[in-house]
Design a protein around this motif. Structure first.
Motif: not given
Length: 293
Positions: A150-166
């Motif tokens: 999860w990446r949250g930014r000060g402008d109020g936007s965010y992105t989410v990615r699912t990654l391998p367990a590794s």
């Protein structure tokens, strides 16, 4: 007299509030948080609560089986824990909704009284020193659970990615901040270590700090509270408690009185002033809740 019919108004529609995240952070910095330094307290607090939930899942694990590791080298600040971790659904629910606490959810744990803080509002404090918050987490609740970024930014936007367990070899959460140039006072390695000691010196979970120079991590809380230690003689105990009182309050106590009230969960010391209290003198208290200042 007959009045003309009032014109029909358009149908009402429900709308949601729009949140100016930068404005909210500015409001927090001036009215809720005493200074930007609290960002580290909030991150430590979240990590401790995650460890509490992890021990709820694995009650037979030794007390020191899971810990917290801090890293700061001047370019990043990172707090990593071996806690319960987050699923993708948790990330959307708790990190993307301001003010919602993961500690309120039954799925995180039932022993709510064991938790210190609220993740939903505490994470916002990181925007006091950074424009972006990077969270990498893997849940301990599901075997081979994927990692979530999860990446949250000060402008109020965010992105989410699912990654391998590794992407994260074991369950837990890592929060990484890239400090703003004007936040160096609070994010340089020596200051991060000092803040960790200030807020977390009495935590019961092992906490270490790494300044990126390649040496072994320095313990943040190497010893239990002074009143919880074993001493060879009563005199040694008395001297240590007195020295601790002087370190905390800035005066040499005339005496120290040990406090142990299980009914209210209070344990510690009271320091007796060596002289009469001047009129208008400010009272001093230092309160740790479950080890966190």
């Amino acid at each position: 007299m007959t009045l003309p019919d009032a014109p029909l108004s358009p149908a009402a529609t429900d709308r949601t509030f729009q949140v100016d995240l930068r404005g909210l952070v500015d409001l927090l910095s001036h009215h809720l948080y005493s200074s930007p330094r609290v960002y580290l307290r909030e991150l430590l607090q979240n990590a401790v609560d995650a460890l509490t939930a992890r021990h709820g899942l694995e009650p037979s694990a030794p007390a020191d089986a899971f810990g917290i590791r801090l890293y700061a080298d001047g370019s990043v600040v990172r707090v990593e824990d071996d806690g319960v971790g987050l699923t993708e659904a948790d990330v959307h629910t708790f990190l993307a909704t301001i003010g919602r606490s993961s500690k309120r959810a039954e799925k995180i744990a039932e022993q709510r009284g064991d938790f210190i803080g609220q993740f939903g509002i505490g994470l916002l404090s990181c925007f006091l020193v950074a424009d972006e918050i990077h969270v990498l987490s893997r849940s301990a609740r599901t075997p081979d659970a994927p990692a979530v970024e999860w990446r949250g930014r000060g402008d109020g936007s965010y992105t989410v990615r699912t990654l391998p367990a590794s992407a994260r070899s074991r369950p837990g959460t890592t929060v990484t901040l890239t400090p703003r140039t004007d936040a160096g006072e609070w994010t340089r390695p020596a200051q991060v270590h000092a803040l960790a000691r200030h807020f977390g010196s009495l935590l019961r979970h092992p906490v270490t700090f790494d300044d990126g120079t390649g040496g072994p991590g320095a313990p943040v809380n190497p010893e239990p509270a002074p009143w919880a230690r074993t001493y060879p003689t009563p005199g040694a105990r008395s001297r240590t408690l007195s020295a601790y009182g002087e370190e905390v309050f800035g005066f040499t106590p005339l005496d120290t009185i040990e406090l142990d009230l299980p009914a209210v969960g209070l344990k510690g010391i009271a320091c007796v002033l060596p002289e009469a209290v001047p009129t208008g003198r400010r009272h001093g208290h230092r309160v740790h809740v479950k080890g966190m200042l």
